[in-house]
Structure formats: C-alpha cells, structure tokens
Motif scaffolding. Sequence first.
Motif, PDB file in Angstrom:
ATOM      1  N   ARG A 178     -20.845  15.686   5.195  1.00  0.00           N
ATOM      2  CA  ARG A 178     -20.623  16.515   4.005  1.00  0.00           C
ATOM      3  C   ARG A 178     -19.496  15.876   3.202  1.00  0.00           C
ATOM      4  O   ARG A 178     -18.417  15.609   3.733  1.00  0.00           O
ATOM      5  N   ILE A 179     -19.782  15.595   1.940  1.00  0.00           N
ATOM      6  CA  ILE A 179     -18.783  15.018   1.044  1.00  0.00           C
ATOM      7  C   ILE A 179     -18.348  16.088   0.052  1.00  0.00           C
ATOM      8  O   ILE A 179     -19.177  16.738  -0.585  1.00  0.00           O
ATOM      9  N   ARG A 180     -17.042  16.264  -0.059  1.00  0.00           N
ATOM     10  CA  ARG A 180     -16.482  17.240  -0.990  1.00  0.00           C
ATOM     11  C   ARG A 180     -15.705  16.511  -2.084  1.00  0.00           C
ATOM     12  O   ARG A 180     -15.019  15.529  -1.825  1.00  0.00           O
ATOM     13  N   ALA A 181     -15.844  17.036  -3.294  1.00  0.00           N
ATOM     14  CA  ALA A 181     -15.125  16.478  -4.440  1.00  0.00           C
ATOM     15  C   ALA A 181     -14.266  17.567  -5.067  1.00  0.00           C
ATOM     16  O   ALA A 181     -14.720  18.700  -5.264  1.00  0.00           O
ATOM     17  N   GLU A 182     -13.040  17.230  -5.390  1.00  0.00           N
ATOM     18  CA  GLU A 182     -12.133  18.150  -6.080  1.00  0.00           C
ATOM     19  C   GLU A 182     -11.826  17.593  -7.464  1.00  0.00           C
ATOM     20  O   GLU A 182     -11.475  16.426  -7.611  1.00  0.00           O
ATOM     21  N   GLY A 183     -11.988  18.440  -8.479  1.00  0.00           N
ATOM     22  CA  GLY A 183     -11.698  18.037  -9.850  1.00  0.00           C
ATOM     23  C   GLY A 183     -10.712  18.994 -10.495  1.00  0.00           C
ATOM     24  O   GLY A 183      -9.994  19.728  -9.815  1.00  0.00           O
ATOM     25  N   VAL A 184     -10.701  18.996 -11.809  1.00  0.00           N
ATOM     26  CA  VAL A 184      -9.830  19.891 -12.580  1.00  0.00           C
ATOM     27  C   VAL A 184     -10.706  20.598 -13.605  1.00  0.00           C
ATOM     28  O   VAL A 184     -11.392  19.950 -14.407  1.00  0.00           O
ATOM     29  N   ALA A 185     -10.714  21.934 -13.544  1.00  0.00           N
ATOM     30  CA  ALA A 185     -11.556  22.710 -14.447  1.00  0.00           C
ATOM     31  C   ALA A 185     -11.027  22.676 -15.873  1.00  0.00           C
ATOM     32  O   ALA A 185      -9.850  22.415 -16.127  1.00  0.00           O
ATOM     33  N   GLY A 186     -11.920  22.943 -16.782  1.00  0.00           N
ATOM     34  CA  GLY A 186     -11.552  23.010 -18.192  1.00  0.00           C
ATOM     35  C   GLY A 186     -12.791  23.249 -19.039  1.00  0.00           C
ATOM     36  O   GLY A 186     -13.911  23.332 -18.515  1.00  0.00           O
ATOM     37  N   HIS A 187     -12.588  23.359 -20.349  1.00  0.00           N
ATOM     38  CA  HIS A 187     -13.720  23.563 -21.253  1.00  0.00           C
ATOM     39  C   HIS A 187     -14.455  22.246 -21.431  1.00  0.00           C
ATOM     40  O   HIS A 187     -13.849  21.182 -21.572  1.00  0.00           O
ATOM     41  N   SER A 188     -15.799  22.334 -21.420  1.00  0.00           N
ATOM     42  CA  SER A 188     -16.581  21.113 -21.499  1.00  0.00           C
ATOM     43  C   SER A 188     -16.396  20.367 -22.817  1.00  0.00           C
ATOM     44  O   SER A 188     -16.742  19.189 -22.911  1.00  0.00           O
ATOM     45  N   SER A 189     -15.858  21.046 -23.833  1.00  0.00           N
ATOM     46  CA  SER A 189     -15.610  20.351 -25.100  1.00  0.00           C
ATOM     47  C   SER A 189     -14.413  19.408 -25.008  1.00  0.00           C
ATOM     48  O   SER A 189     -14.218  18.579 -25.906  1.00  0.00           O
ATOM     49  N   ARG A 190     -13.594  19.542 -23.963  1.00  0.00           N
ATOM     50  CA  ARG A 190     -12.428  18.668 -23.796  1.00  0.00           C
ATOM     51  C   ARG A 190     -12.443  18.041 -22.402  1.00  0.00           C
ATOM     52  O   ARG A 190     -11.591  18.312 -21.554  1.00  0.00           O
ATOM     53  N   PRO A 191     -13.436  17.189 -22.162  1.00  0.00           N
ATOM     54  CA  PRO A 191     -13.494  16.552 -20.842  1.00  0.00           C
ATOM     55  C   PRO A 191     -12.275  15.676 -20.560  1.00  0.00           C
ATOM     56  O   PRO A 191     -11.983  15.385 -19.396  1.00  0.00           O
ATOM     57  N   ASP A 192     -11.560  15.285 -21.602  1.00  0.00           N
ATOM     58  CA  ASP A 192     -10.373  14.471 -21.406  1.00  0.00           C
ATOM     59  C   ASP A 192      -9.238  15.248 -20.750  1.00  0.00           C
ATOM     60  O   ASP A 192      -8.283  14.655 -20.239  1.00  0.00           O
ATOM     61  N   LEU A 193      -9.340  16.573 -20.737  1.00  0.00           N
ATOM     62  CA  LEU A 193      -8.293  17.407 -20.153  1.00  0.00           C
ATOM     63  C   LEU A 193      -8.654  17.897 -18.744  1.00  0.00           C
ATOM     64  O   LEU A 193      -7.867  18.630 -18.136  1.00  0.00           O
ATOM     65  N   GLY A 194      -9.809  17.531 -18.253  1.00  0.00           N
ATOM     66  CA  GLY A 194     -10.239  17.939 -16.915  1.00  0.00           C
ATOM     67  C   GLY A 194     -10.731  16.756 -16.105  1.00  0.00           C
ATOM     68  O   GLY A 194     -10.669  15.601 -16.542  1.00  0.00           O
ATOM     69  N   GLN A 195     -11.193  17.047 -14.911  1.00  0.00           N
ATOM     70  CA  GLN A 195     -11.794  16.024 -14.047  1.00  0.00           C
ATOM     71  C   GLN A 195     -13.067  16.622 -13.447  1.00  0.00           C
ATOM     72  O   GLN A 195     -13.005  17.651 -12.766  1.00  0.00           O
ATOM     73  N   ASN A 196     -14.186  15.990 -13.708  1.00  0.00           N
ATOM     74  CA  ASN A 196     -15.484  16.521 -13.316  1.00  0.00           C
ATOM     75  C   ASN A 196     -15.786  16.173 -11.849  1.00  0.00           C
ATOM     76  O   ASN A 196     -15.989  15.005 -11.505  1.00  0.00           O
ATOM     77  N   ALA A 197     -15.802  17.204 -10.994  1.00  0.00           N
ATOM     78  CA  ALA A 197     -16.014  16.966  -9.563  1.00  0.00           C
ATOM     79  C   ALA A 197     -17.421  16.450  -9.273  1.00  0.00           C
ATOM     80  O   ALA A 197     -17.612  15.628  -8.372  1.00  0.00           O
ATOM     81  N   ILE A 198     -18.402  16.913 -10.023  1.00  0.00           N
ATOM     82  CA  ILE A 198     -19.771  16.439  -9.805  1.00  0.00           C
ATOM     83  C   ILE A 198     -19.875  14.960 -10.144  1.00  0.00           C
ATOM     84  O   ILE A 198     -20.493  14.177  -9.410  1.00  0.00           O
ATOM     85  N   HIS A 199     -19.265  14.555 -11.233  1.00  0.00           N
ATOM     86  CA  HIS A 199     -19.260  13.133 -11.580  1.00  0.00           C
ATOM     87  C   HIS A 199     -18.608  12.301 -10.471  1.00  0.00           C
ATOM     88  O   HIS A 199     -19.046  11.179 -10.192  1.00  0.00           O
ATOM     89  N   ALA A 200     -17.568  12.860  -9.843  1.00  0.00           N
ATOM     90  CA  ALA A 200     -16.870  12.111  -8.791  1.00  0.00           C
ATOM     91  C   ALA A 200     -17.771  11.849  -7.590  1.00  0.00           C
ATOM     92  O   ALA A 200     -17.585  10.857  -6.866  1.00  0.00           O
ATOM     93  N   LEU A 201     -18.754  12.704  -7.386  1.00  0.00           N
ATOM     94  CA  LEU A 201     -19.686  12.511  -6.268  1.00  0.00           C
ATOM     95  C   LEU A 201     -20.668  11.367  -6.491  1.00  0.00           C
ATOM     96  O   LEU A 201     -21.202  10.802  -5.529  1.00  0.00           O
ATOM     97  N   LEU A 202     -20.916  11.034  -7.757  1.00  0.00           N
ATOM     98  CA  LEU A 202     -22.049  10.168  -8.071  1.00  0.00           C
ATOM     99  C   LEU A 202     -22.021   8.803  -7.380  1.00  0.00           C
ATOM    100  O   LEU A 202     -23.068   8.336  -6.909  1.00  0.00           O
ATOM    101  N   PRO A 203     -20.875   8.090  -7.296  1.00  0.00           N
ATOM    102  CA  PRO A 203     -20.917   6.793  -6.605  1.00  0.00           C
ATOM    103  C   PRO A 203     -21.361   6.902  -5.146  1.00  0.00           C
ATOM    104  O   PRO A 203     -22.121   6.057  -4.658  1.00  0.00           O
TER     105      PRO A 203
END
Length: 382
Positions: A178-203
């Motif tokens: 099981r792989i877990r990813a932790e990101g930073v929540a935020g509004h999708s209009s400002r992805p520069d202010l958050g970290q997308n946990a799903i994207h982190a899983l992709l590699p």
Amino acid sequence: MSAERMLSALVAFPSVVGTRNGALIDYIRDYLASYDIASAVISGPEGDRFNLFATIGPKNVPGYILSGHIDVVPANETGWASDPFRLRNVEDRLIGRGAVDMKGFVAAVLSSVPELAALELQQPIHIALSYDEEAGCRGVPHLIEKLPTLCAPPLGCIVGEPSGLEPVLRHKGKAAIRIRAEGVAGHSSRPDLGQNAIHALLPALKAVADEAAIQEERGPRDPHFAPPYSTLQIGVVSGGEALNIIPSHAEADIEARAVPGLDPLGLLQGALAEVEASEALAAEVIASYPALSLDEDHPLAALASELSGHALVEAVSYGTEAGLFQAAGVPSIVCGPGDISRAHKPEEYITVDELNGARAMVLRLGRRLAAGGISEDMARAL
C-alpha cells in the motif's frame, strides 16, 4: 466427535481475519489436551492472535504436518439466509462462514484426533494452525520460525486449502503493498499553493504498469499457469474530496503474483524505488509469500495422491502458506476438501461427503504411519 460436529463448533467462533482468536485457540488446545496431546501456542506481534502447533506421536523423528488456517474473511455480504457463524445442514450442504475455507479441513483433522491418538504412530502427525492467512499469510511465519524447536525436520506438509482433495503441486507467489501520498489541500484554481497527492502517486503507479508490461512481454514463463507469466495489478486507488479541491491524501493498493523462481516483492521494487525518491510517499508491505513448486516425482506427491485417491493437479491460481513451508525446507503440497469457488461468498458450504472424505484421508495417513512409518525411499516406491 464427528467431523460435522467439530465443524459446527469451529464455525461458531467468528475468527475474522485481523481480529483476536484466543477463544478459538483455547477451545482447540483444551480439546487436544483431553486426549493428552500438548499444544504449543505461538503468539504473533499483534499480541491478540495466535498460532497452534501440536504433535501426535514421537516428536524426535521426522513426520508430516497437516496445516490449515483458522481465520475467515468477514461475513458482511448480503445473501446469507441465516447467521453465517451458525453451521446449517441443508440437504447435506454444511453452510457457514469458513466451512470450506478452511475450517472444513481443520475439522476433519481435529475430529480424527481420537483415532490418531489411539494408534501407535511410528512417525508423528503434526497439526499446524495459523492466523491471518486471509491477510497474506501473516501468522504462519512465526510458527515456521519455531519449527526447529517444536519437532524433528518434517518429511512434508499437506496444506488443506480446498482443492477437491486433488493434490496440487504449484501456485504463484504473491506480494501486496500500500502506497500512501500526502499533499497540501487547496482550491484547484491555485495549484501553485497546494500539493496534489494523487499526482504524487503517478510515478509509482507508472512503475507498476511498466513492470506488468515487461513481465507479459518478456518475463519468465511457466506453462503450468494461466497466464504463464508473473502479473502486477493496481487494485485500489483512492483520494480526493471534490473536483475543485487539491487532494491532500491518496493511496493505492498494488499486488504482484510471481511464477516460481521469482520473488513477488522484487517485482514491486520499481514502485518502491519511486517511494524512496519522494518525500510525499510512504509504503507498507501488506503481504508477501513465495510460490509453491513441487516436482511430480517427489515422494510427497506420490503419498498425497495415494492418501487422497486423486491424481495430481499441476497448478492452481490461488495462494497458500505451502510456499512458506517449502521455503523453510519442508516439502509441501496443497490437498483439501471442497471447491475454492465457494469461498468468500454468502452461503459458503462444504458437503458432508467432502468433509468425511478429508477425514478418511487423514486417518489413512495415520494408519500408514502406524504400520512402520514412511521413509523417503518407501514413498518413492508408492
């Protein structure tokens, strides 16, 4: 005690995988003690789950292990006609959670104890019962680790997973992570202010898909299996709350099933390397057990075929603790009552004839071991 009465008693304990099983272990230990058979209870690191190992006959000579797990999958499915933890006999179908997977085999073994104890066995029969097999054979490694202190090196192990009492020579190994990813929540209009946990899983997920393609295209082949190559799958992916929220958490469950000769956990090393390279990712191993592969001409194969009255089966698609016993130097085979297709379903059942057939197989082994025992040379001549 009849095999059916014993099965009824075992099913009444709701020994669901991942939960405590002390009451069931105590019941079995007390039952064996009533026939002057001592049990070794081997705890796991969880502290509330236990394996049990008992020997009938002399401990200081090589004998045979009869192995089964006493945990069951949950019984939350719709479709049960009655309490799944109360055995019902409906037209000689014994219905209950764990009836076929695999308290049926355990009941066949335990109900044979009075007869086995009355025999003067020249070689022992060992009863090995483990916990949390349904979570990836988590309990039995702690028992196997203790084997050198419990008995002489065994000649073989029969794992009683449902196979129609047909002795099975091979199954694939399995690893799950099981792989877990932790990101930073935020509004999708400002992805520069958050970290997308799903994207982190992709590699890591891409590494799994790539390895799956490699194994299919040019991985080692074993024609006994369908498919004949090792497989990898991303089985569960979860994460996110809404389309316009940057997901702060995500996880994926991934498995590999390896043909004999390959380490199933090794097939996941590409994904695990991606985890190591990322501060956002963490991984845990959920399960890992090796493949089983016993040669057709092995003495244990001939013995199991003779005892069961059935021809050998080259391979099955499910996995068991047999690979772990084999890896520890104990030749192993799968041979148990019932059909695996009934497992993990509502109204799970084993027939009365199947249950009694397994009991007869166990007693045949006892009679063989009482009539002078079985050497490896004798087994080769079977």
